[in-house]
Write an enzyme that holds these catalytic residues in place. Structure first.
Site, short mmCIF file in Angstrom:
data_model
loop_
_atom_site.label_atom_id
_atom_site.label_comp_id
_atom_site.label_asym_id
_atom_site.label_seq_id
_atom_site.Cartn_x
_atom_site.Cartn_y
_atom_site.Cartn_z
N SER A 1 -11.43 39.74 -52.46
CA SER A 1 -11.60 38.70 -53.62
C SER A 1 -11.12 39.42 -54.88
O SER A 1 -11.58 40.73 -54.85
CB SER A 1 -13.07 38.51 -53.78
N LYS B 1 -16.96 40.15 -50.90
CA LYS B 1 -16.34 38.94 -50.06
C LYS B 1 -15.46 39.45 -48.95
O LYS B 1 -14.49 40.53 -48.91
CB LYS B 1 -15.96 37.85 -50.75
N ASN C 1 -12.91 37.11 -46.95
CA ASN C 1 -12.63 35.71 -46.83
C ASN C 1 -11.72 35.72 -45.61
O ASN C 1 -10.88 36.51 -45.06
CB ASN C 1 -11.57 35.34 -48.07
N ARG D 1 25.03 5.22 -36.06
CA ARG D 1 24.73 6.34 -37.07
C ARG D 1 23.91 5.64 -38.21
O ARG D 1 23.98 4.90 -38.67
CB ARG D 1 26.08 6.93 -37.40
#
Length: 453
Positions: free
Chosen positions: A277, A283, A285, A316
């Site tokens: 972080s 942190k 994550n 087509r």
């Protein structure tokens, strides 16, 4: 997903980006043109002397991609300016050979056959990574067959399970994805060769023979008839890729929920620069899960585009065909990134059995209420047992008293259930049911994935 995008390395693997690069796309179309010339020469449709010059010119590195892109914007598809450039390049070497470039074919033959060849390479990459992930999940499931944890329904604790059973669920779904990718690849491995309106009238009387040789040249099959406006095979492949990405999203959702701080039962592997972080130094994550979930969020809309493009006009289509050109590659790119990220996550997953046991004991052991109600239902009936156990659970919550303690104080219960039986009721090891058999079934199915129907 642009080649130079800042986010490309996050959401797509290098190998998959190579499959769908501009250079690879042009090369796939040129591979069709070279194979067509070889097939037509083998069948006596064009002079054998024309093949060498055409084949030498079918090298994407000889074409200015930026100029092709500008010309594509004017022409409406990439094959028109590419075939023109190819013819000019061949003409520089052999004017007679230039007459036979793209003989009897149409732009969509070139684009679709090239796209099929790219798709088959993309599916092969996905299958290889699915196998890598599946092998890791199988090992993880067996290693944690007896690792107790709370089972959760509607995001609430429900009854005990093993972590191995949860992993086996991921593996079983992945086995089905493997089978779908294999089937979709086999179905999609057909060339497109129909000429302007799907009759091959301009290709001459040997057109069907040419189609068969052309298919072999491209390691594909020849379809019963051209499929210019019938897109089900490609959409089936897109759906198989989309289902794989959804399966990966489910795995990522589970892992990310288990990795929440308040749960803490697993965490993604850590590495320098991974999952940090910019503001919170503590942190870690779950970035691998984030990528897989982001892919799963984008995938439904992409598949919807392929499905919406299916009702194409007459022989087509106008617009529907064009909508596929970026959509199908993007599905494969996103799936590749999600797979690569989750392979890394599962291979390095940190599992915390002690925290799982700790969470099992939360709320005073109320997770054992179903087992208690079942044991008492033999004596009181299911309705009465459920009501009494629910009442004890509310009391345990209100008084912060373990459920086992309240039950042990109730003479009506102790008269029916001896201490050993009560101890078994509050032992999660006895509540796993057929979990081990289910794990073994999932592992066996994965081992035999190549022979699944």
């Amino acid at each position: 997903m642009q080649d130079g995008s800042l986010f490309v390395p996050l959401f797509a693997t290098v190998a998959m980006r190579d499959v769908f690069s501009d250079l690879a796309r042009v090369q796939a179309m040129l591979d069709f043109e070279a194979a067509l010339a070889r097939a037509q020469a083998a069948c006596g449709v064009i002079p054998a002397t024309a093949v060498a010059a055409i084949t030498r010119a079918c090298d994407a590195r000889r074409y200015p991609l930026a100029e092709l892109a500008e010309a594509t914007a004017l022409a409406g598809n990439a094959a028109i300016p590419l075939v023109k450039a190819l013819r000019n390049l061949v003409d520089d070497e052999d004017a007679d050979a230039a007459r036979y470039v793209h003989w009897g074919a149409t732009s969509q033959d070139c684009i679709d056959s090239g796209a099929v060849c790219q798709l088959l390479r993309a599916l092969a990459l996905l299958v290889a990574d699915v196998e890598r992930l599946g092998d890791t999940l199988r090992t993880l499931a067996l290693a944690h067959a007896d690792t107790l944890m709370p089972g959760r329904t509607l995001l609430q604790q429900a009854a005990p399970i093993s972590f191995g059973l949860k992993v086996a669920g991921w593996l079983d779904a992945l086995t089905r994805s493997f089978a779908r990718l294999q089937r979709a690849g086999s179905a999609a491995a057909v060339i497109q060769y129909g000429g302007a309106t799907g009759t091959l009238a301009a290709a001459g009387p040997q057109a069907l023979e040419v189609a068969a040789v052309l298919a072999r040249e491209l390691n594909c099959s020849a379809p019963a008839l051209p499929w210019h406006s019938h897109r089900d095979r490609l959409v089936e492949a897109g759906a198989a890729v989309a289902l794989l990405t959804g399966t990966l999203g489910k795995l990522a959702r589970d892992v990310s929920l288990l990795a929440q701080t308040e749960v803490g039962e697993v965490t993604e592997p850590s590495a320098p620069g991974r999952g940090g972080s910019s503001a919170l130094p503590h942190k870690q994550n779950p970035v691998g899960c984030a990528v897989a979930l982001a892919a799963a969020v984008q995938t439904p809309g992409l598949l919807a585009t392929l499905l919406a493009a299916m009702p194409q006009e007459h022989e087509r289509g106008l617009g529907g065909w064009h909508a596929e050109w970026e959509t199908l590659p993007r599905l494969c790119l996103l799936a590749s990134g999600a797979l690569a990220q989750l392979c890394a996550v599962v291979q390095g997953l940190h599992v915390y059995p002690a925290r799982m046991l700790e969470n099992l004991a939360r709320d005073g052991g109320q997770i054992h209420a179903p087992a208690l109600a079942q044991a008492l239902a033999v004596h009181w009936g299911a309705r009465e047992a459920h009501a009494r156990v629910a009442q004890w659970c509310r009391q345990a919550q209100r008084d912060s008293t373990p459920l086992a303690t309240l039950v042990a104080r109730d003479a009506g219960v102790t008269a029916l259930l001896d201490p050993a039986t009560l101890a078994a009721v509050f032992d999660a090891r006895g509540q796993l049911g057929h979990s081990r058999q289910f794990i073994e079934r999932a592992c066996v199915a994965w081992q035999h994935r190549d022979v699944l129907p």
